[in-house]
Design a protein around this motif. Structure first.
Motif, PDB file in Angstrom:
ATOM      1  N   ALA A 123      16.855 -28.947   8.497  1.00 31.72           N
ATOM      2  CA  ALA A 123      18.233 -28.471   8.343  1.00 31.72           C
ATOM      3  C   ALA A 123      18.675 -27.758   9.617  1.00 31.72           C
ATOM      4  O   ALA A 123      17.877 -27.128  10.294  1.00 31.72           O
ATOM      5  CB  ALA A 123      18.325 -27.523   7.155  1.00 31.72           C
ATOM      6  N   ASP A 124      19.962 -27.893   9.930  1.00 34.70           N
ATOM      7  CA  ASP A 124      20.485 -27.199  11.106  1.00 34.70           C
ATOM      8  C   ASP A 124      20.989 -25.812  10.751  1.00 34.70           C
ATOM      9  O   ASP A 124      21.081 -24.949  11.626  1.00 34.70           O
ATOM     10  CB  ASP A 124      21.619 -28.013  11.724  1.00 34.70           C
ATOM     11  N   ALA A 125      21.335 -25.610   9.497  1.00 35.97           N
ATOM     12  CA  ALA A 125      21.817 -24.299   9.074  1.00 35.97           C
ATOM     13  C   ALA A 125      21.692 -24.190   7.563  1.00 35.97           C
ATOM     14  O   ALA A 125      21.525 -25.192   6.865  1.00 35.97           O
ATOM     15  CB  ALA A 125      23.273 -24.105   9.493  1.00 35.97           C
ATOM     16  N   VAL A 126      21.768 -22.954   7.093  1.00 37.29           N
ATOM     17  CA  VAL A 126      21.714 -22.689   5.654  1.00 37.29           C
ATOM     18  C   VAL A 126      22.911 -21.826   5.287  1.00 37.29           C
ATOM     19  O   VAL A 126      23.239 -20.865   5.985  1.00 37.29           O
ATOM     20  CB  VAL A 126      20.395 -21.972   5.261  1.00 37.29           C
ATOM     21  N   LEU A 127      23.585 -22.228   4.220  1.00 36.25           N
ATOM     22  CA  LEU A 127      24.733 -21.471   3.730  1.00 36.25           C
ATOM     23  C   LEU A 127      24.350 -20.879   2.371  1.00 36.25           C
ATOM     24  O   LEU A 127      23.901 -21.600   1.481  1.00 36.25           O
ATOM     25  CB  LEU A 127      25.934 -22.418   3.574  1.00 36.25           C
ATOM     26  N   VAL A 128      24.494 -19.577   2.252  1.00 34.60           N
ATOM     27  CA  VAL A 128      24.199 -18.915   0.981  1.00 34.60           C
ATOM     28  C   VAL A 128      25.522 -18.471   0.384  1.00 34.60           C
ATOM     29  O   VAL A 128      26.345 -17.878   1.080  1.00 34.60           O
ATOM     30  CB  VAL A 128      23.281 -17.687   1.192  1.00 34.60           C
ATOM     31  N   SER A 129      25.721 -18.768  -0.879  1.00 35.27           N
ATOM     32  CA  SER A 129      26.987 -18.421  -1.478  1.00 35.27           C
ATOM     33  C   SER A 129      26.782 -17.886  -2.889  1.00 35.27           C
ATOM     34  O   SER A 129      25.944 -18.375  -3.642  1.00 35.27           O
ATOM     35  CB  SER A 129      27.890 -19.659  -1.503  1.00 35.27           C
ATOM     36  N   GLY A 130      27.549 -16.868  -3.224  1.00 32.26           N
ATOM     37  CA  GLY A 130      27.413 -16.270  -4.549  1.00 32.26           C
ATOM     38  C   GLY A 130      28.701 -15.586  -4.962  1.00 32.26           C
ATOM     39  O   GLY A 130      29.720 -15.676  -4.268  1.00 32.26           O
ATOM     40  N   CYS A 131      28.650 -14.880  -6.092  1.00 28.76           N
ATOM     41  CA  CYS A 131      29.817 -14.154  -6.578  1.00 28.76           C
ATOM     42  C   CYS A 131      30.139 -12.996  -5.632  1.00 28.76           C
ATOM     43  O   CYS A 131      29.265 -12.483  -4.949  1.00 28.76           O
ATOM     44  CB  CYS A 131      29.550 -13.579  -7.965  1.00 28.76           C
ATOM     45  N   HIS A 132      31.368 -12.593  -5.623  1.00 29.78           N
ATOM     46  CA  HIS A 132      31.754 -11.453  -4.789  1.00 29.78           C
ATOM     47  C   HIS A 132      30.962 -10.213  -5.188  1.00 29.78           C
ATOM     48  O   HIS A 132      30.605 -10.059  -6.363  1.00 29.78           O
ATOM     49  CB  HIS A 132      33.253 -11.176  -4.940  1.00 29.78           C
ATOM     50  N   PRO A 133      30.697  -9.325  -4.242  1.00 24.11           N
ATOM     51  CA  PRO A 133      29.986  -8.088  -4.576  1.00 24.11           C
ATOM     52  C   PRO A 133      30.692  -7.366  -5.727  1.00 24.11           C
ATOM     53  O   PRO A 133      31.918  -7.260  -5.736  1.00 24.11           O
ATOM     54  CB  PRO A 133      30.070  -7.277  -3.274  1.00 24.11           C
ATOM     55  N   GLY A 134      29.891  -6.933  -6.681  1.00 23.65           N
ATOM     56  CA  GLY A 134      30.460  -6.254  -7.837  1.00 23.65           C
ATOM     57  C   GLY A 134      30.821  -7.200  -8.969  1.00 23.65           C
ATOM     58  O   GLY A 134      31.153  -6.765 -10.062  1.00 23.65           O
ATOM     59  N   GLU A 135      30.746  -8.515  -8.712  1.00 16.29           N
ATOM     60  CA  GLU A 135      31.151  -9.474  -9.746  1.00 16.29           C
ATOM     61  C   GLU A 135      29.997 -10.361 -10.193  1.00 16.29           C
ATOM     62  O   GLU A 135      30.210 -11.412 -10.790  1.00 16.29           O
ATOM     63  CB  GLU A 135      32.299 -10.353  -9.219  1.00 16.29           C
ATOM     64  N   CYS A 136      28.781  -9.956  -9.884  1.00  9.50           N
ATOM     65  CA  CYS A 136      27.631 -10.802 -10.194  1.00  9.50           C
ATOM     66  C   CYS A 136      27.464 -10.945 -11.706  1.00  9.50           C
ATOM     67  O   CYS A 136      27.587  -9.981 -12.456  1.00  9.50           O
ATOM     68  CB  CYS A 136      26.366 -10.212  -9.584  1.00  9.50           C
ATOM     69  N   HIS A 137      27.174 -12.155 -12.122  1.00  8.53           N
ATOM     70  CA  HIS A 137      26.915 -12.415 -13.534  1.00  8.53           C
ATOM     71  C   HIS A 137      25.709 -11.614 -14.011  1.00  8.53           C
ATOM     72  O   HIS A 137      25.602 -11.282 -15.178  1.00  8.53           O
ATOM     73  CB  HIS A 137      26.673 -13.911 -13.721  1.00  8.53           C
ATOM     74  N   TYR A 138      24.772 -11.355 -13.091  1.00 11.56           N
ATOM     75  CA  TYR A 138      23.581 -10.578 -13.436  1.00 11.56           C
ATOM     76  C   TYR A 138      23.695  -9.164 -12.867  1.00 11.56           C
ATOM     77  O   TYR A 138      22.731  -8.609 -12.349  1.00 11.56           O
ATOM     78  CB  TYR A 138      22.328 -11.290 -12.938  1.00 11.56           C
ATOM     79  N   ILE A 139      24.894  -8.645 -12.879  1.00 13.86           N
ATOM     80  CA  ILE A 139      25.251  -7.274 -12.543  1.00 13.86           C
ATOM     81  C   ILE A 139      25.123  -6.939 -11.066  1.00 13.86           C
ATOM     82  O   ILE A 139      26.114  -6.602 -10.427  1.00 13.86           O
ATOM     83  CB  ILE A 139      24.471  -6.264 -13.405  1.00 13.86           C
ATOM     84  N   GLU A 140      23.892  -7.041 -10.495  1.00 13.38           N
ATOM     85  CA  GLU A 140      23.791  -6.588  -9.100  1.00 13.38           C
ATOM     86  C   GLU A 140      22.868  -7.451  -8.241  1.00 13.38           C
ATOM     87  O   GLU A 140      22.467  -7.042  -7.165  1.00 13.38           O
ATOM     88  CB  GLU A 140      23.317  -5.133  -9.050  1.00 13.38           C
ATOM     89  N   GLN A 141      22.519  -8.636  -8.743  1.00 12.32           N
ATOM     90  CA  GLN A 141      21.557  -9.427  -7.987  1.00 12.32           C
ATOM     91  C   GLN A 141      22.131  -9.999  -6.691  1.00 12.32           C
ATOM     92  O   GLN A 141      21.388 -10.339  -5.777  1.00 12.32           O
ATOM     93  CB  GLN A 141      20.978 -10.556  -8.853  1.00 12.32           C
ATOM     94  N   ASN A 142      23.452 -10.109  -6.612  1.00 11.26           N
ATOM     95  CA  ASN A 142      23.998 -10.618  -5.347  1.00 11.26           C
ATOM     96  C   ASN A 142      23.851  -9.589  -4.229  1.00 11.26           C
ATOM     97  O   ASN A 142      23.845  -9.950  -3.061  1.00 11.26           O
ATOM     98  CB  ASN A 142      25.445 -11.111  -5.497  1.00 11.26           C
ATOM     99  N   TYR A 143      23.674  -8.322  -4.591  1.00 14.90           N
ATOM    100  CA  TYR A 143      23.374  -7.324  -3.550  1.00 14.90           C
ATOM    101  C   TYR A 143      21.985  -7.583  -2.965  1.00 14.90           C
ATOM    102  O   TYR A 143      21.742  -7.395  -1.781  1.00 14.90           O
ATOM    103  CB  TYR A 143      23.444  -5.907  -4.123  1.00 14.90           C
ATOM    104  N   LYS A 144      21.101  -8.011  -3.851  1.00 11.68           N
ATOM    105  CA  LYS A 144      19.755  -8.365  -3.394  1.00 11.68           C
ATOM    106  C   LYS A 144      19.836  -9.542  -2.411  1.00 11.68           C
ATOM    107  O   LYS A 144      19.179  -9.554  -1.374  1.00 11.68           O
ATOM    108  CB  LYS A 144      18.889  -8.727  -4.603  1.00 11.68           C
ATOM    109  N   ALA A 145      20.684 -10.499  -2.772  1.00  8.38           N
ATOM    110  CA  ALA A 145      20.881 -11.656  -1.883  1.00  8.38           C
ATOM    111  C   ALA A 145      21.431 -11.193  -0.538  1.00  8.38           C
ATOM    112  O   ALA A 145      21.012 -11.673   0.524  1.00  8.38           O
ATOM    113  CB  ALA A 145      21.833 -12.651  -2.529  1.00  8.38           C
ATOM    114  N   MET A 146      22.348 -10.228  -0.582  1.00 12.74           N
ATOM    115  CA  MET A 146      22.953  -9.720   0.654  1.00 12.74           C
ATOM    116  C   MET A 146      21.891  -9.063   1.533  1.00 12.74           C
ATOM    117  O   MET A 146      21.839  -9.282   2.740  1.00 12.74           O
ATOM    118  CB  MET A 146      24.038  -8.700   0.274  1.00 12.74           C
ATOM    119  N   ARG A 147      20.995  -8.288   0.913  1.00 11.60           N
ATOM    120  CA  ARG A 147      19.954  -7.608   1.694  1.00 11.60           C
ATOM    121  C   ARG A 147      18.959  -8.612   2.258  1.00 11.60           C
ATOM    122  O   ARG A 147      18.539  -8.506   3.417  1.00 11.60           O
ATOM    123  CB  ARG A 147      19.250  -6.569   0.818  1.00 11.60           C
TER     124      ARG A 147
END
Lengths: 363, 195
Positions: free
Chosen positions: B76-100
């Motif tokens: 792969a030449d690049a990787v794109l990670v995409s998720g719910c906006h911060p504060g809107e995660c279906h699992y409450i705060e796991q997208n913050y984990k993704a951000m870190r």
């Protein structure tokens, strides 16, 4: 995947000293040369620490000498490569290779020993995942040679470099050629077993050797190919006595910045980057027990594909921040991410090295 | 989450001129927002470059850094990670984990010589089909500008056929190849000096 050699041998040492001395003097004059399985211990690019760890099994080394005919162990005894070359394929029962593949000489000898051996063991961190020498994979070969031969600490005004082939008055001399990148043993030859550790703990070595000896005698099962011997199947955290109370951290500290760590609580939760969450157990969690962080010398824990990736995942989970700027500020506490996450495992990782090092191999 | 009326498709150039480099981008999307955004883009006939290969995870917090490194290692030449906006995660705060993880990974890949632009994070809600399509187009163009990553295949150079001279040239070292000693003459050699 890997049956632990640790648990098995508990019963065996008792049986051994009694059985062995009785058998040995009797066997000596009659069938000694043909009866003993052959053992080779070869250090490639290594520091010699693995050999010391082997000798550190103390008087058990005599049992190893009694059980095996040691055909090659350059650190300890004389042995000629030509004798190995003259052997039949598969004549050596077990070869332990400690050290990584850095020159064409070590690659050649590892391939030779693989041909002559029934079982090839990657012994220690260098052979299994590259270890500290593997960090050289962050740097192109030319830069490594520049640093080694032309830095201010080196008196080399003419910029003389190693020459792989040299015409001396006595004839052409060949020096081992420094390869573009360092490789692990299993990236060069087929490996049967791995004993992790930098160096492996001596009692673990003894346990692994006993398991193999038992298997050769038919008194124990032969570990399946690909097994990790002499280590656990979990993580260092599992063996560590410190308490984890799911505390999040708002900064990373360096060990010299803290006068005294709480002796009861997880070091990572006190902000010290500890590699325990990704590292295989088997060492007895020695470092964290004295308030030093685990540095990851036992390699990737069971089921971990990429050591650094697992560790990054663990660190990201423990950081308490939700804003990009805050996260960045905390991450500044890890000034050398490649060194922190891949200290022992860079050469054996998914990417194996840096892009600039890869580009030095003339792809 | 509200569904908004599909906006007019943004004018995205999908077909690149022949001969240009077409990057391969692996996109990890979450089940609840960004994958649905991509779905919405599809239903609304919003065009975006076909360079991105979307993989659905249950949450962006499921993104193991191993996935990213494996993608690079396998071409792969690049990787794109995409998720719910911060504060809107279906699992409450796991997208913050993704951000870190994303920020930590960016530092690590940079240390390994991979441009941080080859790992991108885009938040997209289930309603933001057009936005996601535009972001994919932007990322594709950025990666196109970076050029191919070309991480070497897992088998290192076969040493039996390996040419030291070529490797030496590739390092930008001496054009003549690795240094050769003058034939037979090494004045420093003790035996030579004795003559």
């Amino acid at each position: 995947m890997s049956p632990t050699a640790r648990s098995k041998p508990a019963a065996k040492p008792a049986a051994k000293p009694t059985a062995k001395p009785a058998a040995k003097p009797a066997a000596k004059p009659t069938a000694k040369p043909a009866a003993k399985p052959k053992l080779a211990i070869f250090g490639a690019a290594s520091c010699g620490g693995c050999d010391i760890a082997i000798v550190n099994i103390h008087e058990h080394i005599l049992e190893v000498a009694a059980a095996f005919d040691i055909v090659l162990w350059p650190t300890v005894m004389d042995g000629k490569y030509s004798d190995i070359e003259a052997m039949e394929d598969g004549e050596i029962t077990i070869t332990l290779v400690s050290g990584s593949m850095r020159t064409d000489e070590t690659v050649h000898l590892s391939k030779l020993l693989r041909r002559k051996s029934k079982f090839m063991v990657a012994f220690g961190s260098c052979a299994s995942e590259g270890c500290i020498p593997g960090l050289a994979n962050l740097t192109p070969r030319k830069e490594i040679l520049d640093t080694a031969f032309s830095t201010s600490s080196t008196d080399n005004p003419d910029g003389i470099r190693p020459v792989w082939e040299f015409e001396a008055p006595e004839g052409i001399l060949h020096l081992p050629e420094f390869e573009p990148m360092l490789r692990t043993l299993d990236q060069v030859v087929d490996v049967d077993y791995t004993i992790p550790g930098c160096p492996p703990e001596s009692e673990q070595i003894w346990a692994a050797l006993q398991a193999v000896v038992a298997a050769l005698k038919g008194t124990g099962p032969l570990p399946p190919k690909g097994s990790i011997l002499g280590a656990g199947e979990s993580t260092v955290c599992d063996e560590c006595a410190r308490k984890r109370d799911v505390k999040k951290i708002d900064r990373f500290v360096r060990i010299q910045q803290v006068a005294a760590f709480d002796p009861e609580i997880c070091l990572l939760e006190q902000g010290l980057p500890c590699n325990g969450p990704a590292t295989r157990n088997g060492c007895g969690a020695l470092c964290p027990s004295v308030s030093a962080p685990c540095i990851g010398c036992y390699g990737a824990a069971e089921g971990v594909v990429d050591y650094g990736a697992r560790l990054m995942s663990a660190y990201a989970s423990v950081i308490e921040a939700t804003k990009p700027e805050e996260i960045d500020k905390i991450l500044d506490g890890i000034p050398d991410p490649a060194g922190q996450f891949y200290r022992f495992s860079l050469a054996g990782s998914l990417l194996r090295g840096s892009r600039s090092a890869w580009q030095s191999d003339g792809e | 989450m509200t569904t908004q009326a599909p906006e007019a498709p943004a004018p995205v150039e999908v077909v690149a001129p022949a001969g240009t480099f077409e990057p391969v981008i692996i996109g990890f999307t979450c089940n609840w927002c960004s994958y649905r955004a991509a779905d919405l883009a599809g239903t609304a006939r919003v065009k975006y470059p076909p360079n991105v290969r979307l993989i659905r995870l249950m949450c962006s917090g499921r993104l193991d850094p191993t996935f990213v490194l494996k993608a690079y290692a396998e071409g792969a030449d690049a990787v794109l990670v995409s998720g719910c906006h911060p504060g809107e995660c279906h699992y409450i705060e796991q997208n913050y984990k993704a951000m870190r993880r994303f920020q930590l990974l960016q530092r690590t890949i940079e240390a390994l010589g991979i441009e941080p632009g080859r790992l991108q994070l885009v938040w997209a809600s289930a309603a933001e089909g057009v936005r996601l399509a535009n972001e994919i187009a932007r990322v594709t163009e950025e990666v196109r500008a970076l050029g191919p990553l070309n991480w070497p295949a897992a088998d290192l150079v076969d040493l039996d056929t390996f040419s030291l001279e070529k490797a030496w040239e590739a390092t930008g070292g001496d054009v003549e190849g690795p240094p050769k000693a003058p034939a037979g003459a090494n004045p420093d050699h003790p035996k030579e000096a004795a003559k």
